[in-house]
Design a protein around this motif. Structure first.
Motif, mmCIF file in Angstrom:
data_model
loop_
_atom_site.group_PDB
_atom_site.id
_atom_site.type_symbol
_atom_site.label_atom_id
_atom_site.label_comp_id
_atom_site.label_asym_id
_atom_site.label_seq_id
_atom_site.Cartn_x
_atom_site.Cartn_y
_atom_site.Cartn_z
ATOM 1 N N LEU A 1 18.466 -8.536 -0.491
ATOM 2 C CA LEU A 1 17.152 -8.286 -0.644
ATOM 3 C C LEU A 1 16.297 -7.922 0.466
ATOM 4 O O LEU A 1 16.706 -8.361 1.635
ATOM 5 C CB LEU A 1 16.445 -9.515 -1.244
ATOM 6 N N SER A 2 15.479 -7.128 0.391
ATOM 7 C CA SER A 2 14.420 -6.858 1.489
ATOM 8 C C SER A 2 13.152 -7.156 0.971
ATOM 9 O O SER A 2 12.482 -6.520 0.128
ATOM 10 C CB SER A 2 14.631 -5.099 1.807
ATOM 11 N N LEU A 3 12.564 -7.992 1.881
ATOM 12 C CA LEU A 3 11.332 -8.713 1.577
ATOM 13 C C LEU A 3 10.061 -8.430 2.523
ATOM 14 O O LEU A 3 10.611 -8.605 3.791
ATOM 15 C CB LEU A 3 11.417 -10.263 1.287
ATOM 16 N N GLY A 4 9.015 -8.369 2.072
ATOM 17 C CA GLY A 4 8.049 -8.244 2.936
ATOM 18 C C GLY A 4 7.732 -6.815 3.388
ATOM 19 O O GLY A 4 7.961 -5.786 2.742
ATOM 20 N N GLY A 5 7.305 -6.457 4.673
ATOM 21 C CA GLY A 5 7.194 -5.007 5.462
ATOM 22 C C GLY A 5 5.897 -4.660 5.325
ATOM 23 O O GLY A 5 4.992 -5.129 4.461
ATOM 24 N N VAL A 6 5.260 -3.724 6.100
ATOM 25 C CA VAL A 6 4.083 -3.375 6.368
ATOM 26 C C VAL A 6 3.383 -2.623 4.958
ATOM 27 O O VAL A 6 2.203 -3.022 4.706
ATOM 28 C CB VAL A 6 3.858 -2.406 7.453
ATOM 29 N N HIS A 7 4.131 -2.022 4.375
ATOM 30 C CA HIS A 7 3.471 -1.609 2.944
ATOM 31 C C HIS A 7 2.961 -2.614 1.997
ATOM 32 O O HIS A 7 2.135 -2.429 1.197
ATOM 33 C CB HIS A 7 4.401 -0.356 2.373
ATOM 34 N N HIS A 8 3.787 -3.962 1.742
ATOM 35 C CA HIS A 8 3.366 -4.915 0.879
ATOM 36 C C HIS A 8 2.270 -5.354 1.696
ATOM 37 O O HIS A 8 1.311 -6.058 1.075
ATOM 38 C CB HIS A 8 4.709 -5.667 0.651
ATOM 39 N N LEU A 9 2.214 -5.617 3.182
ATOM 40 C CA LEU A 9 1.277 -6.430 3.710
ATOM 41 C C LEU A 9 -0.040 -5.818 3.848
ATOM 42 O O LEU A 9 -0.996 -6.373 3.416
ATOM 43 C CB LEU A 9 2.072 -6.700 5.282
ATOM 44 N N THR A 10 -0.281 -4.446 3.626
ATOM 45 C CA THR A 10 -1.242 -3.709 4.234
ATOM 46 C C THR A 10 -1.504 -2.502 3.236
ATOM 47 O O THR A 10 -2.470 -1.891 3.265
ATOM 48 C CB THR A 10 -1.529 -3.228 5.702
ATOM 49 N N GLY A 11 -0.468 -2.089 2.595
ATOM 50 C CA GLY A 11 -0.413 -0.885 1.780
ATOM 51 C C GLY A 11 -0.817 -1.106 0.491
ATOM 52 O O GLY A 11 -1.095 -0.172 -0.282
ATOM 53 N N GLY A 12 -0.996 -2.261 -0.155
ATOM 54 C CA GLY A 12 -1.348 -2.482 -1.430
ATOM 55 C C GLY A 12 -2.731 -3.065 -1.802
ATOM 56 O O GLY A 12 -3.531 -2.910 -0.710
ATOM 57 N N SER A 13 -2.808 -3.984 -2.748
ATOM 58 C CA SER A 13 -3.955 -4.725 -2.800
ATOM 59 C C SER A 13 -4.174 -5.743 -2.007
ATOM 60 O O SER A 13 -3.077 -6.249 -1.398
ATOM 61 C CB SER A 13 -4.143 -5.155 -4.293
ATOM 62 N N LYS A 14 -5.452 -6.337 -1.679
ATOM 63 C CA LYS A 14 -5.481 -7.698 -0.815
ATOM 64 C C LYS A 14 -4.592 -8.894 -1.530
ATOM 65 O O LYS A 14 -3.983 -9.541 -0.708
ATOM 66 C CB LYS A 14 -6.895 -7.961 -0.832
ATOM 67 N N LYS A 15 -4.523 -8.993 -2.716
ATOM 68 C CA LYS A 15 -3.953 -10.071 -3.184
ATOM 69 C C LYS A 15 -2.235 -9.829 -3.051
ATOM 70 O O LYS A 15 -1.476 -10.817 -2.722
ATOM 71 C CB LYS A 15 -3.835 -9.943 -4.922
ATOM 72 N N GLU A 16 -1.745 -8.635 -3.157
ATOM 73 C CA GLU A 16 -0.532 -8.506 -2.581
ATOM 74 C C GLU A 16 -0.193 -8.606 -1.442
ATOM 75 O O GLU A 16 0.844 -9.231 -0.810
ATOM 76 C CB GLU A 16 -0.155 -6.745 -2.886
ATOM 77 N N GLY A 17 -1.030 -8.239 -0.468
ATOM 78 C CA GLY A 17 -0.818 -8.680 1.151
ATOM 79 C C GLY A 17 -0.973 -10.045 1.389
ATOM 80 O O GLY A 17 -0.075 -10.533 2.068
ATOM 81 N N ARG A 18 -1.703 -10.713 0.483
ATOM 82 C CA ARG A 18 -1.697 -12.355 0.755
ATOM 83 C C ARG A 18 -0.738 -13.046 0.254
ATOM 84 O O ARG A 18 -0.253 -13.915 0.815
ATOM 85 C CB ARG A 18 -3.150 -12.950 0.239
ATOM 86 N N ILE A 19 -0.086 -12.572 -1.140
ATOM 87 C CA ILE A 19 0.969 -13.320 -1.695
ATOM 88 C C ILE A 19 2.208 -12.967 -0.760
ATOM 89 O O ILE A 19 2.983 -13.849 -0.564
ATOM 90 C CB ILE A 19 1.063 -12.890 -2.861
#
Length: 546
Positions: free
Chosen positions: A207-225
């Motif tokens: 699995l590849s988990l995290g990364g800048v696009h999930h941290l900052t490229g989606g919704s605020k909730k996606e980044g927080r989770i």
């Protein structure tokens, strides 16, 4: 100015003065309550009231002073396990432990400070890690700890800091044959997409988990989770995940994965073809045919080259799936959580039949998975129909050996991060020289004292096994981003050559006594821990270069 101090006309005096560099910026909001402090440790700039922490829980207002809540972690070669006692730095008020009054903490300060000098007796066995050290943000100031020491008579420098990583992820290796989900499938935590399934490796799903696009490229909730999941995973806590079109997982670094509620036990010894080859001689004379069921390559003994080298009689078995080479079959079933990572519960379902002119009544057939967890024994009757019977003890012993050669299933979590501007600026005013020095094997890079693999190519991209790092090495900031320790160790002469902040190099004695060079957000205490048994001592070693 008196007459004899005039300097009119001296060269260089007309140049503008150098800018005054403040330890902290002026307040953005002049109306902020006077008993609050503004935290400069990340871009959020929390305004923290007395006795409270900021949004990251890493910095607090202690008596009107911004302090790092956690102690800085120091490694010692000879310390077995950890020393839970916190030793305050001289001149810094120790934070009380949870539920403890300030007076109780102060009562122990005198003895604890007195003990610091004894640590110098083992100075060549001390390493200051970035865990709890505080940061270089907002990028213009030297790292909080730049430590001078000696190793085998050689002057060394270690630059120590906590990095704020937006460009970072975790690569997770899950030892299982079970089907977790299709490649590129989304991986979710609490309903939010936090990563994806990547290519399977030998005996493991990845699995590849995290990364800048999930941290900052989606919704605020996606980044927080995402950042919450990453912090928990890096700190060796259990994380629940769901894969679209696949399995439900509970993973924790160094622990067996739990797939659909079942804890995995074994990592396969090899693919079906390899298992046939490894154990062919041990099964010879005890069986007439062997099928090792595998989602990848199912192995069949008699047509396999191993069976041919043993001059085994052909069995006439006819397999489903796509024949690759003699005795090796692809796609005998769909991926799943059954036999050998397939979706089958009945192994006979992958056998299409038997050639009547080749097979014979009484033929002995062993079917097993690549881990030996599933195994069955059949004998062909007069109609060439396999009938399940009790497995002979000598055959069972070989199946048990297959299981014995399977390593325990584990979850491996690797932190992958790019050391960008703030980290490098904390080392030198000319950051590219640090990058070049690492690639020239002059600088060893560690994370919490654990060896970090440096990827080839541009930049400083490091990868480290979280199990080799101290506990609770990772934190977060609500931008969102991950906070992780990093250290750069080199000869003192090499540090000077790369333009390092030589004015901030301090002896280990001074570091042990007083802590960080700055007073804004500095840790107030230190804590000792032993180095992980698998880790080499960080000083005096070259980097792990790709």
């Amino acid at each position: 100015m008196t007459e004899h101090t005039k300097t009119d006309g001296l060269p260089g005096m007309d140049e503008p003065p150098l800018p005054q560099v403040l330890e902290r910026a002026r307040l953005r909001n002049e109306r902020m309550a006077g008993d609050k402090v503004e935290c400069n440790a990340c871009p959020v700039l929390c305004q923290i009231g007395p006795g409270r922490t900021g949004a990251c829980d890493r910095y607090a207002n202690h008596g009107g002073v911004l302090v790092r809540v956690d102690p800085v972690v120091l490694l010692r070669k000879t310390l077995a396990g950890g020393d839970g006692r916190l030793v305050p730095f001289e001149g810094r008020a120790a934070l009380p432990a949870p539920g403890e009054a300030d007076g109780a903490a102060a009562h122990e300060d005198a003895q604890a400070v007195a003990d610091w000098s004894g640590d110098l007796l083992l100075a060549d066995e001390v390493f200051v890690t970035g865990v709890g050290s505080s940061t270089t943000y907002p990028d213009y100031k030297p790292a909080p700890f730049i430590v001078g020491s000696k190793v085998d008579g050689v002057d060394m420098v270690t630059v120590v800091t906590e990095g704020i990583f937006s460009y970072c992820s975790f690569k997770v290796k899950i030892d299982t044959d079970r089907y977790l989900g299709p490649e590129q499938a989304n991986v979710r935590s609490k309903g939010e997409v936090v990563g994806h399934v990547t290519t399977a490796e030998y005996g493991s799903q990845m699995l590849s988990l995290g990364g800048v696009h999930h941290l900052t490229g989606g919704s605020k909730k996606e980044g927080r989770i995402t950042v919450e999941m990453m912090e928990a995973l890096g700190n060796k806590r259990a994380v629940e995940l769901t894969i679209d079109g696949g399995a439900q997982l509970v993973i924790q670094a160094g622990r067996p994965p739990i797939v659909n509620g079942v804890e995995e036990q074994r990592m396969r010894v090899g693919c079906g073809s390899a298992t046939v080859g490894i154990f062919a001689k041990q099964l010879f004379g005890r069986v007439d045919e062997v099928v090792v069921v595998d989602d990848h390559i199912t192995g069949v003994l008699t047509p396999h080259q191993a069976g041919r080298c043993l001059d085994m009689r052909p069995s006439g078995i006819m397999m489903r799936g796509r024949k690759s080479t003699p005795g090796r079959y692809f796609q005998v079933a769909n991926p799943g959580t059954g036999w050998g990572g397939t979706d089958i519960a009945d192994p006979l379902s992958i056998i299409e039949g038997w050639e009547p002119e080749v097979a014979w009544p009484g033929l002995r057939l062993l079917m097993t998975s690549t881990t030996g967890e599933h195994a069955a024994w059949y004998v062909l009757d007069e109609t060439l129909t396999p009938r399940e019977q009790e497995m002979p003890a000598d055959v069972r012993a070989v199946v048990d050996r297959i299981g014995e050669n399977c390593e325990p299933s584990l979850t491996t979590v690797l932190f992958l991060g790019g050391a960008g501007g703030s980290l490098r600026a904390g080392v030198t005013e000319n950051p590219v020289l640090l990058t070049r020095s690492i690639k020239q094997a002059l600088v060893n890079v560690t994370c919490g004292g654990a060896p970090a693999y440096v990827w080839p190519g541009g930049g400083i991209t490091v990868m480290v096994d979280v199990m080799r790092m101290p506990d609770n090495s990772f934190g977060t900031v609500p931008t969102p981003a991950i906070v992780a320790p990093i250290e750069f160790s080199m000869r003192r002469e090499d540090y000077r050559a790369l333009g390092g902040h030589m004015e901030q190099v301090r002896t280990l004695e001074e570091v042990l006594r007083r802590g960080a060079w700055h007073n804004d957000g500095a840790p107030t205490a230190r804590r000792w821990t032993g180095i992980a048994a698998a880790n080499p001592w960080p000083l005096g070693r070259p980097p792990l270069l790709g």
